[in-house]
Design an enzyme around this catalytic site. Structure first.
Site, PDB file in Angstrom:
ATOM      1  N   ILE A 140      -5.636   5.652  10.972  1.00  0.00           N
ATOM      2  CA  ILE A 140      -5.358   4.505  10.107  1.00  0.00           C
ATOM      3  C   ILE A 140      -3.871   4.520   9.776  1.00  0.00           C
ATOM      4  CG2 ILE A 140      -5.807   3.424   7.866  1.00  0.00           C
ATOM      5  CD1 ILE A 140      -8.667   4.223   8.143  1.00  0.00           C
ATOM      6  N   LYS A 196      10.118  12.252   7.933  1.00  0.00           N
ATOM      7  CA  LYS A 196      11.399  11.735   7.475  1.00  0.00           C
ATOM      8  C   LYS A 196      11.702  12.315   6.102  1.00  0.00           C
ATOM      9  CE  LYS A 196      11.366   7.340   7.929  1.00  0.00           C
ATOM     10  NZ  LYS A 196      11.392   5.889   7.847  1.00  0.00           N
ATOM     11  N   ASP A 230       3.793  15.949   8.866  1.00  0.00           N
ATOM     12  CA  ASP A 230       4.605  14.843   8.369  1.00  0.00           C
ATOM     13  C   ASP A 230       4.992  15.043   6.912  1.00  0.00           C
ATOM     14  OD1 ASP A 230       4.336  13.399  10.681  1.00  0.00           O
ATOM     15  OD2 ASP A 230       2.520  12.383   9.999  1.00  0.00           O
ATOM     16  N   MET A 278       2.152   1.162   2.878  1.00  0.00           N
ATOM     17  CA  MET A 278       3.592   1.079   3.142  1.00  0.00           C
ATOM     18  C   MET A 278       4.200  -0.212   2.605  1.00  0.00           C
ATOM     19  SD  MET A 278       3.661   2.610   7.024  1.00  0.00           S
ATOM     20  CE  MET A 278       2.093   1.984   7.588  1.00  0.00           C
ATOM     21  N   THR A 337      -8.785   8.519   4.223  1.00  0.00           N
ATOM     22  CA  THR A 337      -7.578   7.692   4.215  1.00  0.00           C
ATOM     23  C   THR A 337      -7.154   7.419   2.774  1.00  0.00           C
ATOM     24  OG1 THR A 337      -6.537   5.735   5.141  1.00  0.00           O
ATOM     25  CG2 THR A 337      -8.788   5.458   4.334  1.00  0.00           C
TER      26      THR A 337
HETATM   27  N1  SAH Z   1      -2.714   7.699   7.854  1.00  0.00           N
HETATM   28  C1  SAH Z   1      -2.425   7.502   6.456  1.00  0.00           C
HETATM   29  C2  SAH Z   1      -1.483   6.351   6.211  1.00  0.00           C
HETATM   30  C3  SAH Z   1      -0.105   6.580   6.733  1.00  0.00           C
HETATM   31  S1  SAH Z   1       0.978   5.247   6.375  1.00  0.00           S
HETATM   32  C4  SAH Z   1      -3.742   7.296   5.711  1.00  0.00           C
HETATM   33  O1  SAH Z   1      -4.791   7.187   6.326  1.00  0.00           O
HETATM   34  O2  SAH Z   1      -3.703   7.266   4.480  1.00  0.00           O
HETATM   35  C5  SAH Z   1       1.783   5.804   4.924  1.00  0.00           C
HETATM   36  C6  SAH Z   1       1.315   5.050   3.713  1.00  0.00           C
HETATM   37  O3  SAH Z   1       0.064   5.554   3.276  1.00  0.00           O
HETATM   38  C7  SAH Z   1       2.198   5.182   2.507  1.00  0.00           C
HETATM   39  O4  SAH Z   1       3.316   4.333   2.580  1.00  0.00           O
HETATM   40  C8  SAH Z   1       1.279   4.783   1.412  1.00  0.00           C
HETATM   41  O5  SAH Z   1       1.117   3.396   1.354  1.00  0.00           O
HETATM   42  C9  SAH Z   1      -0.028   5.354   1.881  1.00  0.00           C
HETATM   43  N2  SAH Z   1      -0.321   6.657   1.258  1.00  0.00           N
HETATM   44  C10 SAH Z   1      -0.478   7.824   1.858  1.00  0.00           C
HETATM   45  N3  SAH Z   1      -0.787   8.792   0.975  1.00  0.00           N
HETATM   46  C11 SAH Z   1      -0.826   8.193  -0.229  1.00  0.00           C
HETATM   47  C12 SAH Z   1      -1.112   8.632  -1.550  1.00  0.00           C
HETATM   48  N4  SAH Z   1      -1.415   9.896  -1.839  1.00  0.00           N
HETATM   49  N5  SAH Z   1      -1.088   7.726  -2.551  1.00  0.00           N
HETATM   50  C13 SAH Z   1      -0.803   6.438  -2.301  1.00  0.00           C
HETATM   51  N6  SAH Z   1      -0.528   5.981  -1.086  1.00  0.00           N
HETATM   52  C14 SAH Z   1      -0.546   6.833  -0.050  1.00  0.00           C
END
Ligand code: SAH
Length: 464
Positions: free
Chosen positions: A308, A272, A250, A387, A333
Site C-alpha cells: 500500500i 530519506k 526506510d 502523504m 497499513t
Molecule cells: N506503506 C505505508 C505507506 C507508505 S507512504 C503504509 O501502508 O502505511 C507514507 C505515508 O504513510 C506517510 O506520508 C503518511 O501519510 C503515512 N504514514 C505512515 N506511517 C504513519 C503513521 N504512523 N502515522 C500517520 N501516517 C503514517
C-alpha cells in the site's frame, strides 16, 4: 540456580504414583507420555485411571501406601490429599535416593515439575523454582504463541536427514550453517504452513545442491513493519526479521522496530533524511538482488504494508527478473493503525459504506494534486489521504469545489499508534489552518468523512 534442569529418559522405567484422583491421573498421563512403566498405589481410582488400568496400560495396587511399593522405582510422585501419607512417601523415597515429587509441596520434593510446552521431540520446560507456578504458566502461554505448533514436525523431519547431513558435511561449522538455513528458511516455512512433504522435498533439494556445490541460500523477505508501534508487527514479520542477515529499512520504520532484527544483522538505511536524499528506487532494487545473490537473507523492512503506497510491487518485479526467491509479509497499513488508535472507524453503518485510500503525493513533487475528485466527493464514503500533509489546503479546497460540504468532518493524524500520536480534528474548512497552527508534520494521514465525528466518543488511546 536453585534447581538443575535435566530431561530424564523414562522409557520402560518403573515409576510409581501414590494417589488415585484427578491430579494423580494428570501426572500419570505425563509419565505415560514419556513411556514410563506405571504403577498406581491407591485404594481407589478415578474413572480416567480406572480406564487405563482396565486397558492394561498401568498396574493398579489397590492398597494404602507402604514403603515396599517403592522398591526398584526410578521415580515417584505423591498426589494424595493426605499430608501424612505424602510426607511418608517423601521420606521413604529420599531414604532410598529415589527422585520424588509431592504435588504442591515443594519442601517435600527432590525434583519439581516444570510447565511444559510439548512439541515432541522438542520439549520446553519452564520453572520458577516452585515458588510462582502461575508465572511459569504465563511464560508458557507466551512461548506457546511464539513457537509454531509444527516445530515438532520440523524436528522430526530434520532427524530423518541427520545421518546424511552428517556424512555430507565433515566440519561441524558447515553442518551448523546448513542446519541453520534449513531450520529457519524455506524448509521450515513449508513445514510451518503444514506442508511437510514440500518441506521434505526442499530439504532433499538443499542437500543435493550442497552436494553439487550449487546451493544459493539467498532470499528477500519484503516485510510490512506496520504503522510504528512494535506491538503491531505480525509473528511472521518478527520471525523473518530475526533470521535475516541484512536489513534494508526506510525512514518510516521506527528504531524500536529495527532493533528487533537479529542482533548481528547488517543494517542499511535507504530512506530519506532531511539532510540527504533517499536512495533512488532503482538502486534499492539492485541492492536487494545483489545481497540475495551473495547468498544472504535480506529483510526489506517497510512502514505499514509493503503493497500500500509502498512500492513493494516494483521491488518484487526486479526480484522476479533476477530469479531471486522472495516472500511478502503483510503489515498493518497506517490507515488501519490510525483508524484504530484515533477511534475513527473507516466504515460505519450510519456514516460510510466504503473507504478509499489515495495518495496526496504529486507525481514529480510539483504541480497540482492529481486525484479523481468527482469520485472522492461522493457521500457516504471515507477518504484517507497518505502523504498529503503538504497538500492539505489544496485537498480540502478541491473537495469543497467538487461538492463536498465545507462542514464535512476531517482529521489529521500524526505518528499514529506511537506514543507521539497527535490527532487534530476539524472540517474541510477549518482543518488546514488548525494543522498549520499545531505544526503537524509527516508522517500523517488525512481522514475525511462523517466517521471522523465518532472520534470524540471512541478515542481510547491517550498519549502524555
Ligand atoms: N506503506 C505505508 C505507506 C507508505 S507512504 C503504509 O501502508 O502505511 C507514507 C505515508 O504513510 C506517510 O506520508 C503518511 O501519510 C503515512 N504514514 C505512515 N506511517 C504513519 C503513521 N504512523 N502515522 C500517520 N501516517 C503514517
Amino acid at each position: 540456580m536453585d534447581y538443575f534442569p535435566t530431561f530424564m529418559n523414562l522409557q520402560g522405567q518403573p515409576c510409581v504414583v501414590i494417589g488415585g484422583g484427578d491430579v494423580a491421573a494428570r501426572k500419570a498421563g505425563l509419565l505415560a507420555k514419556a513411556g514410563a512403566r506405571l504403577t498406581i498405589v491407591s485404594p481407589e481410582l478415578c474413572a480416567a485411571l480406572q480406564a487405563e488400568a482396565v486397558a492394561g496400560r498401568l498396574l493398579h495396587l489397590a492398597a494404602p501406601f507402604a514403603p515396599e511399593h517403592l522398591a526398584n522405582a526410578t521415580l515417584v510422585i505423591a498426589a494424595t490429599d493426605d499430608e501424612t501419607v505424602n510426607r511418608q512417601v517423601a521420606d521413604t523415597a529420599r531414604a532410598q535416593r529415589i527422585p520424588v515429587n509431592v504435588v504442591d509441596q515443594p519442601d517435600l520434593c527432590s525434583f519439581i515439575m516444570p510447565a511444559i510446552i510439548d512439541r515432541s521431540p522438542v520439549v520446553i520446560a519452564v520453572s520458577t523454582g516452585g515458588g510462582v507456578p502461575v508465572l511459569a504458566r504465563l511464560i508458557r502461554a507466551k512461548l506457546e504463541t511464539m513457537i509454531p505448533s509444527t516445530y515438532g514436525e520440523l524436528a522430526k523431519l530434520a532427524t530423518e536427514f541427520r545421518d546424511r547431513v552428517k556424512a555430507r558435511f565433515g566440519s561441524v561449522t558447515a553442518r551448523r550453517i546448513f542446519w541453520e538455513d534449513v531450520l529457519q528458511g524455506d524448509v521450515a516455512e513449508k513445514v510451518f504452513s503444514g506442508n511437510i512433504d514440500a518441506g521434505r522435498k526442499l530439504l532433499e533439494q538443499a542437500l543435493q545442491q550442497a552436494e553439487q556445490g550449487t546451493r544459493n541460500l539467498g532470499a528477500v523477505y519484503l516485510i510490512g513493519g506496520g504503522p510504528g508501534n512494535p506491538d503491531l508487527l505480525t509473528f511472521r514479520a518478527l520471525r523473518l526479521m530475526q533470521q535475516a542477515d541484512i536489513v534494508l529499512y526506510d525512514a518510516l520504520v521506527a528504531p524500536e522496530i529495527v532493533d528487533l532484527c537479529r542482533r548481528d544483522a547488517e543494517r542499511i538505511f535507504v530512506g530519506k533524511q532531511s539532510s540527504n536524499h533517499a536512495l533512488p528506487q532503482e538502486d534499492i532494487n539492485q541492492l536487494l538482488v545483489y545481497h540475495a545473490q551473495q547468498g544472504k537473507r535480506v529483510a526489506r523492512l517497510k512502514g505499514g504494508d509493503p503493497f500500500i503506497f509502498g512500492r513493494g510491487g516494483e521491488e518484487i518485479e526486479t526480484l522476479v527478473e533476477y530469479n531471486v526467491p522472495f516472500e511478502v509479509v503483510p503489515g498493518i497499513t497506517s490507515a488501519q493503525g490510525a483508524s484504530s488508535y484515533a477511534g475513527i472507524p473507516l466504515t460505519h453503518r450510519d456514516h460510510a459504506q466504503s473507504c478509499t485510500f489515495v495518495t496526496g503525493h504529486r507525481r514529480d513533487g510539483a504541480g497540482e494534486v492529481d486525484l479523481d475528485w468527482p469520485s472522492l466527493t461522493r457521500p457516504e464514503q471515507t477518504v484517507v489521504v497518505y502523504m498529503g500533509v503538504g497538500q492539505l489546503p489544496e485537498i480540502c479546497r478541491q473537495m469543497i469545489a467538487y461538492g463536498r460540504s465545507a462542514n464535512t468532518p476531517a482529521a489529521i493524524i500524526e505518528r499514529a499508534t506511537t506514543s507521539r500520536q497527535r490527532v487534530v480534528i476539524g472540517n474541510l474548512q477549518s482543518l488546514p489552518d488548525k494543522a498549520t497552527e499545531q505544526q503537524v508534520k509527516a508522517p500523517a494521514l488525512i481522514v475525511i468523512g462523517s466517521v471522523v465525528s465518532l472520534h470524540e466518543k471512541l478515542c481510547w488511546f491517550k498519549t502524555q
